[in-house]
Design a protein around this motif. Structure first.
Motif, mmCIF file in Angstrom:
data_model
loop_
_atom_site.group_PDB
_atom_site.id
_atom_site.type_symbol
_atom_site.label_atom_id
_atom_site.label_comp_id
_atom_site.label_asym_id
_atom_site.label_seq_id
_atom_site.Cartn_x
_atom_site.Cartn_y
_atom_site.Cartn_z
ATOM 1 N N SER A 261 0.846 -1.193 0.000
ATOM 2 C CA SER A 261 0.000 0.000 0.000
ATOM 3 C C SER A 261 0.882 1.244 0.000
ATOM 4 O O SER A 261 2.079 1.183 0.266
ATOM 5 C CB SER A 261 -0.926 0.011 1.216
ATOM 6 O OG SER A 261 -0.186 0.131 2.419
ATOM 7 N N VAL A 262 0.261 2.378 -0.306
ATOM 8 C CA VAL A 262 0.969 3.648 -0.331
ATOM 9 C C VAL A 262 0.365 4.555 0.736
ATOM 10 O O VAL A 262 -0.845 4.767 0.771
ATOM 11 C CB VAL A 262 0.847 4.326 -1.718
ATOM 12 C CG1 VAL A 262 1.483 5.712 -1.704
ATOM 13 C CG2 VAL A 262 1.470 3.452 -2.799
ATOM 14 N N SER A 263 1.223 5.076 1.609
ATOM 15 C CA SER A 263 0.838 6.100 2.576
ATOM 16 C C SER A 263 1.734 7.297 2.306
ATOM 17 O O SER A 263 2.900 7.131 1.942
ATOM 18 C CB SER A 263 1.008 5.601 4.013
ATOM 19 O OG SER A 263 0.110 4.533 4.271
ATOM 20 N N VAL A 264 1.196 8.493 2.471
ATOM 21 C CA VAL A 264 1.930 9.695 2.076
ATOM 22 C C VAL A 264 1.999 10.690 3.227
ATOM 23 O O VAL A 264 0.966 11.072 3.793
ATOM 24 C CB VAL A 264 1.267 10.370 0.851
ATOM 25 C CG1 VAL A 264 2.033 11.631 0.443
ATOM 26 C CG2 VAL A 264 1.173 9.395 -0.323
ATOM 27 N N LEU A 265 3.221 11.090 3.553
ATOM 28 C CA LEU A 265 3.474 12.199 4.469
ATOM 29 C C LEU A 265 3.972 13.343 3.606
ATOM 30 O O LEU A 265 4.844 13.154 2.767
ATOM 31 C CB LEU A 265 4.535 11.826 5.514
ATOM 32 C CG LEU A 265 4.238 10.604 6.364
ATOM 33 C CD1 LEU A 265 5.379 10.353 7.340
ATOM 34 C CD2 LEU A 265 2.927 10.774 7.105
ATOM 35 N N GLY B 26 5.654 24.356 6.063
ATOM 36 C CA GLY B 26 6.537 24.114 7.193
ATOM 37 C C GLY B 26 6.081 23.033 8.149
ATOM 38 O O GLY B 26 6.748 22.764 9.147
ATOM 39 N N ARG B 27 4.959 22.396 7.885
ATOM 40 C CA ARG B 27 4.449 21.308 8.733
ATOM 41 C C ARG B 27 4.399 20.024 7.930
ATOM 42 O O ARG B 27 4.284 20.056 6.711
ATOM 43 C CB ARG B 27 3.024 21.611 9.198
ATOM 44 C CG ARG B 27 2.875 22.730 10.152
ATOM 45 C CD ARG B 27 1.441 22.915 10.570
ATOM 46 N NE ARG B 27 0.590 21.809 10.110
ATOM 47 C CZ ARG B 27 -0.656 21.640 10.441
ATOM 48 N NH1 ARG B 27 -1.249 22.488 11.210
ATOM 49 N NH2 ARG B 27 -1.362 20.630 9.976
ATOM 50 N N VAL B 28 4.424 18.912 8.619
ATOM 51 C CA VAL B 28 4.250 17.628 7.958
ATOM 52 C C VAL B 28 2.821 17.177 8.238
ATOM 53 O O VAL B 28 2.357 17.208 9.376
ATOM 54 C CB VAL B 28 5.271 16.578 8.462
ATOM 55 C CG1 VAL B 28 5.030 15.228 7.808
ATOM 56 C CG2 VAL B 28 6.692 17.058 8.196
ATOM 57 N N VAL B 29 2.125 16.772 7.175
ATOM 58 C CA VAL B 29 0.747 16.309 7.300
ATOM 59 C C VAL B 29 0.616 14.935 6.646
ATOM 60 O O VAL B 29 1.403 14.566 5.779
ATOM 61 C CB VAL B 29 -0.264 17.292 6.668
ATOM 62 C CG1 VAL B 29 -0.241 18.627 7.379
ATOM 63 C CG2 VAL B 29 -0.017 17.463 5.188
ATOM 64 N N VAL B 30 -0.384 14.199 7.068
ATOM 65 C CA VAL B 30 -0.715 12.914 6.455
ATOM 66 C C VAL B 30 -1.680 13.220 5.319
ATOM 67 O O VAL B 30 -2.762 13.761 5.548
ATOM 68 C CB VAL B 30 -1.368 11.957 7.475
ATOM 69 C CG1 VAL B 30 -1.766 10.652 6.804
ATOM 70 C CG2 VAL B 30 -0.439 11.714 8.655
ATOM 71 N N SER B 31 -1.284 12.880 4.081
ATOM 72 C CA SER B 31 -2.179 13.160 2.957
ATOM 73 C C SER B 31 -2.688 11.895 2.272
ATOM 74 O O SER B 31 -3.410 11.975 1.290
ATOM 75 C CB SER B 31 -1.502 14.088 1.943
ATOM 76 O OG SER B 31 -0.345 13.510 1.419
ATOM 77 N N GLY B 32 -2.352 10.731 2.791
ATOM 78 C CA GLY B 32 -2.866 9.478 2.265
ATOM 79 C C GLY B 32 -2.432 8.319 3.132
ATOM 80 O O GLY B 32 -1.319 8.318 3.648
ATOM 81 N N ILE C 2 -4.434 1.372 -1.946
ATOM 82 C CA ILE C 2 -4.145 0.117 -2.655
ATOM 83 C C ILE C 2 -4.819 0.089 -4.020
ATOM 84 O O ILE C 2 -5.020 -0.985 -4.600
ATOM 85 C CB ILE C 2 -4.559 -1.124 -1.832
ATOM 86 C CG1 ILE C 2 -6.041 -1.059 -1.460
ATOM 87 C CG2 ILE C 2 -3.685 -1.278 -0.592
ATOM 88 C CD1 ILE C 2 -6.618 -2.362 -0.979
ATOM 89 N N GLY C 3 -5.131 1.250 -4.558
ATOM 90 C CA GLY C 3 -5.802 1.323 -5.848
ATOM 91 C C GLY C 3 -5.068 0.574 -6.947
ATOM 92 O O GLY C 3 -5.697 -0.011 -7.833
ATOM 93 N N HIS C 4 -3.758 0.548 -6.890
ATOM 94 C CA HIS C 4 -2.957 -0.154 -7.892
ATOM 95 C C HIS C 4 -3.069 -1.674 -7.769
ATOM 96 O O HIS C 4 -2.716 -2.395 -8.694
ATOM 97 C CB HIS C 4 -1.487 0.267 -7.789
ATOM 98 C CG HIS C 4 -0.933 0.097 -6.418
ATOM 99 N ND1 HIS C 4 -1.189 1.000 -5.408
ATOM 100 C CD2 HIS C 4 -0.159 -0.870 -5.887
ATOM 101 C CE1 HIS C 4 -0.582 0.587 -4.302
ATOM 102 N NE2 HIS C 4 0.038 -0.546 -4.568
ATOM 103 N N LEU C 5 -3.561 -2.167 -6.638
ATOM 104 C CA LEU C 5 -3.689 -3.614 -6.430
ATOM 105 C C LEU C 5 -5.053 -4.143 -6.831
ATOM 106 O O LEU C 5 -5.224 -5.343 -7.034
ATOM 107 C CB LEU C 5 -3.446 -3.963 -4.958
ATOM 108 C CG LEU C 5 -2.080 -3.597 -4.394
ATOM 109 C CD1 LEU C 5 -2.020 -3.959 -2.912
ATOM 110 C CD2 LEU C 5 -0.964 -4.268 -5.163
ATOM 111 N N GLU C 6 -6.023 -3.265 -6.919
ATOM 112 C CA GLU C 6 -7.382 -3.684 -7.224
ATOM 113 C C GLU C 6 -7.528 -3.947 -8.714
ATOM 114 O O GLU C 6 -7.069 -3.170 -9.531
ATOM 115 C CB GLU C 6 -8.372 -2.624 -6.744
ATOM 116 C CG GLU C 6 -8.300 -2.474 -5.228
ATOM 117 C CD GLU C 6 -9.076 -1.287 -4.699
ATOM 118 O OE1 GLU C 6 -9.570 -0.476 -5.491
ATOM 119 O OE2 GLU C 6 -9.165 -1.182 -3.468
ATOM 120 N N VAL C 7 -8.148 -5.052 -9.043
ATOM 121 C CA VAL C 7 -8.310 -5.455 -10.436
ATOM 122 C C VAL C 7 -9.788 -5.524 -10.767
ATOM 123 O O VAL C 7 -10.474 -6.452 -10.354
ATOM 124 C CB VAL C 7 -7.645 -6.831 -10.690
ATOM 125 C CG1 VAL C 7 -7.802 -7.241 -12.133
ATOM 126 C CG2 VAL C 7 -6.190 -6.804 -10.282
#
Length: 175
Positions: A142-146, A151-157, A161-166
């Protein structure tokens, strides 16, 4: 590999991986799609589980009945005999995430690591200790994105797992 195809054509300012086998092999496959080699980092390893390392839940219940019973009531890394412990794990992951953001002030950085490390990184960003309780679902590949914003770090994802779904799910059989 679907994740490699999803990332193909992207340019990364840095590419890092845990040096443990499964993450390192995944990173190598992704690197082949990108035409770059990952930098292995011991700091991106999963939490060390001491005497519990490599055991199944049945083994834990039989071999460590009191600690396992406490874990099932309220998970806490400090219950694991001979393990890394919550404070050390959170400090290691937090310091590594902070160092990567300092090292790469521009561009995207790709990190291939383990579910527990991702959980702690997410907790670190939101300012909450993990203590062994993982409220995020993190699936393999899966992909998680910081992301750094103003100037701040945020969670944006988280756990994309969209790439794994068929295709669409199969219709149920009637009959």
């Amino acid at each position: 590999m679907r994740l490699g195809h999803r990332l193909a054509g992207r340019t990364f300012a840095g590419f890092y991986s845990s040096d443990l086998k499964r993450a390192a092999e995944t990173a190598q496959l992704i690197g082949q799609s990108l035409g770059v080699e990952p930098t292995p980092m011991t700091e991106l390893r999963e939490i060390y589980l001491g005497q519990w390392e490599g055991l199944r839940t049945e083994d834990l219940a039989a071999g460590f009945p009191e600690a396992w019973a406490s874990w099932t009531e309220e998970p806490d890394w400090d219950l694991v005999p001979g393990g890394e412990g919550a404070v050390a794990f959170e400090a290691r992951v937090g310091a590594t995430i902070d160092a990567l953001f300092r090292r790469h002030t521009q561009g995207d950085v790709l990190v291939v690591t383990h579910g527990g490390v991702i959980q702690i990184a997410l907790h670190h960003v939101v300012g909450r200790p993990g203590r062994g309780i993982f409220p995020f679902r993190i699936q393999n590949a899966s992909v998680s994105v910081l992301e750094r914003r103003n100037g701040r770090v945020v969670v944006s994802g988280v756990n994309d797992i969209g790439h794994l779904e068929v295709g669409p799910p199969a219709a149920p059989e009637i009959g």
